[in-house]
Design an enzyme around this catalytic site. Sequence first.
Site, PDB file in Angstrom:
ATOM      1  N   ASP A   1     -38.283  25.071 -32.965  1.00  0.00           N
ATOM      2  CA  ASP A   1     -38.341  26.106 -31.938  1.00  0.00           C
ATOM      3  C   ASP A   1     -37.624  27.357 -32.427  1.00  0.00           C
ATOM      4  OD1 ASP A   1     -38.400  27.345 -29.248  1.00  0.00           O
ATOM      5  OD2 ASP A   1     -38.913  25.342 -28.577  1.00  0.00           O
TER       6      ASP A   1
ATOM      7  N   HIS B   1     -35.987  30.467 -25.651  1.00  0.00           N
ATOM      8  CA  HIS B   1     -36.983  29.386 -25.601  1.00  0.00           C
ATOM      9  C   HIS B   1     -36.447  28.094 -26.227  1.00  0.00           C
ATOM     10  CE1 HIS B   1     -40.806  27.343 -26.609  1.00  0.00           C
ATOM     11  NE2 HIS B   1     -41.358  28.066 -25.666  1.00  0.00           N
TER      12      HIS B   1
ATOM     13  N   SER C   1     -44.762  24.557 -22.928  1.00  0.00           N
ATOM     14  CA  SER C   1     -43.534  24.489 -23.726  1.00  0.00           C
ATOM     15  C   SER C   1     -42.441  23.745 -22.967  1.00  0.00           C
ATOM     16  CB  SER C   1     -43.015  25.894 -24.014  1.00  0.00           C
ATOM     17  OG  SER C   1     -43.798  26.519 -24.968  1.00  0.00           O
TER      18      SER C   1
END
Length: 793
Positions: free
Chosen positions: A167, A240, A584
Amino acid sequence: MVDYYKYRVYPFNVEQFSMALAVKNLPVFLLVLLLPLLAFCDEKQVYIVYLGEHSGVKTFTEIEENHYSYLFSVKKTVEDAKSSLIYSYKSSINGFAALLTPDEASKLSEIEEVVSVLRSHPTKYSLQTTRSWEFAGLQEGSKGFQLKENLLMKSSYGKNIIVGMLDSGVWPESKSFSDEGMGPYPSSWKGICQSGDAFNSSNCNKKIIGARYYIKGYEAYYGSLNRTLDYRSPRDKDGHGSHTASTVGGRRVHNVSALGGFARGTASGGAPLVRLAIYKVCWAIPGQGKENGNTCMTEDMLAAMDDAIADGVDVLSISIVTRDPVPYNEDGIAIGALHAIKKNIVVACSAGNLGPAPATLSNVAPWIITVGASSIDRIFLAPVVLGNGMKIEGQSVTPYKLEKKMYPLVYAAQIVNPDVSKDISGQCLPGSLSPKAAKGKIVLCLRGNGTREGKGWEVKRAGGIGFILGNSKANGAEIVASAHFLPAAAVNYEYALKILDYINSTKTPMAYIAPATTELDSKPAPFMAVFTSRGPSRISPHILKPDITAPGLNILAAWSEASSPTKLNQDHRVVKYNILSGTSMSCPHIGATSALLKAIHPSWSSAAIRSALMTSAELINNLGKPITDASGKPADPFQYGSGHFKPMKAADPGLVYDASYTDYLLFLCSIGVKNLDSSFKCPIKSPSPSNLNYPSLAIPKLNGTITVVRSVTNVGSSKSVYFVKVKSPSGFSVMVSPSILFFKHVGEKKRFTVTIKASSVNTGMEKDKYAFGWYTWFDGIHNVRSPIAVSVA
Ligand SMILES: *[C@@H]1O[C@H](CO)[C@@H](O)[C@H](O)[C@H]1NC(C)=O
Ligand SMILES: *[C@@H]1O[C@H](CO)[C@@H](O)[C@H](O)[C@H]1NC(C)=O
Ligand SMILES: *[C@@H]1O[C@H](CO)[C@@H](O)[C@H](O)[C@H]1NC(C)=O
Ligand SMILES: *[C@@H]1O[C@H](CO)[C@@H](O)[C@H](O)[C@H]1NC(C)=O
Ligand SMILES: *[C@@H]1O[C@H](CO)[C@@H](O)[C@H](O)[C@H]1NC(C)=O
């Protein structure tokens, strides 16, 4: 040799509409991407030369020398060959990434040992909690939670399991990553804690046990990293990566909330004692806002996966999707995942955020768990009161409140600047609103193009005092919460029309937006998110995908304090937790659950773990009705796969559909991919791709009758008897034989066949239209269900 535009993690703050549009308008989009390429057509670019497996025992030096020998064969000088190598994949994956001219790449692709040569591309691969685990029955205090019998206890909260995250890195100071009270990590761990900008070995601990970053491919394409955009280290400047990592393995942190106190509660990852290994592979795109997502290069991801396998991770959670479907031998994530599966590592990936259009899935390889996204039972109620007294249900997570009185209300299209084209005039795109006309008003904007956060910013810029975001028809009832900069409420399509009607009905429309509150037990839940990518799989329609759905709408988890809740440049707010939506967010729910299952059943294969998750998944929402899409229509297996994950049931599935690494290679032979593992020789007669022992069944273009073979392994009680129940897809008959399975001991396997026949009545059935059904094995305790999707030739 392939062009490779794929890898971009789509953020879900960009509207799915513009995504769908980007797909439809692919030629235009490609053109944009191709421009920089055409400019350097003769110049070097990064290619990945994939060589399959390592044969025999070789030292790293020998492997690297071997990789150089390929380069020497096409490069003029030794220096040129040496300087062109970017990565040498040495651990599990055999191959290398290098700067090559198209001509050199094409010469290499002709060498026999070379499996494939893929051109890397900066794909706009944009990277695409509290309540979600309670909703899944996996948190103390939740309904149906029994301490003794529960999955968390049995798995020791995952403490001996290591989950690798590919990520945008991690924010290690988040309380979610505290290692307080955690014991030493498993001695099998071989990873490292790599230092860099604002990150050193002190940032790893017994929770974050490893952290690395992969940037060579990124820098080969974009030039050296602009260090005001991102950290050249495993530290997360985006948010994220911290969000997904804390969803998998965040500690229990009490009394956390998003900005404004929303979703307050105890935040916890699904496997709170699991160990996290961070592999940063996604980076800020120069010249673009972070809200548009990150970019993750294939060669960087392959290097990360090669290391993760060697480091000793047990599970990989990858919330990254490919842009366009590509065959498996050209799909970096699929290739890396296949090597992981060989070492029995479970790989969970996002299905993609390109719904609601059909056939939009990514990460469809049958050795990957492909995860769709659905809602949870928490909403953020912010009622909108209209001048005529009507009260409309809105939702919001903005921290700003209006003074309690009525304000003038306008529809954006009524107050746009003269140059704004009519078809997008209601959408509050940047610069579109006239400040004179917006000042002091509540502005109704519609979803469509642009980002939700950007629309809110536009209203604020124009001097609006409040903002109502109306869903378009395609968004239906799905409300995606965002931390807007002004008092705001988002409403579903039906209510957006009501507000428009009201605005039309009076000369002086007025409204008030009440402050939002967090409400639990909202119904129905779950429903499928509009954005979740749909089947059928374009790459292998013989495998039903996605596999499963998990929470991905409005999920609260840890955030990077170097980012802002909206990621917009104008936003300077700092938050420790943030609410995000996307596949996600759903993928790490399955990553975490897989970790718990692996802790309880260390000997299970990754196929067995996936089977347990899939066959125990649920089809019913909290109203006791079939799970719907956001518009209220029944959803189908091309949206949710086998159903909504049910962690507690997955721990004791009764039977599993197992598959080995060799089974996947045989499957590849059956679809004509002969050499992903160069040490494997395809049999002369390949099996049918439908016979991969998968826990679900997809039969595209059925002509008459098909019989597929399956086998189940008893993982329940030693003596058991299972009976079959069938719900045939309409227009087809399904026969399972034998219809009773007797097991005498644990580990015993039984074979059976499933025969599907198109009945004569369905000759009028539309081509390519699928019908759905299922078959279930049950023994009075376990229901082992497999969905069926079938279409006629
Ligand atoms: C890591 O960085 C911090 C802050 O700069 C510093 O205090 C600490 O000593 C460093 N630790 C190591 C092991 O270098
Ligand atoms: C780096 O990014 C910042 C912020 O976008 C920008 O102002 C600056 O000009 C960039 N630097 C270079 C060298 O491109
Ligand atoms: C939770 O945090 C809020 C604000 O940070 C505070 O006002 C409240 O008292 C806290 N509640 C508990 C139970 O600690
Ligand atoms: C998005 O913008 C394009 C270009 O202006 C327009 O053609 C299209 O209709 C818009 N899409 C939506 C959903 O509004
Ligand atoms: C509102 O009025 C405008 C112009 O009279 C019309 O075009 C539009 O369709 C109306 N909208 C609704 C929702 O009734």
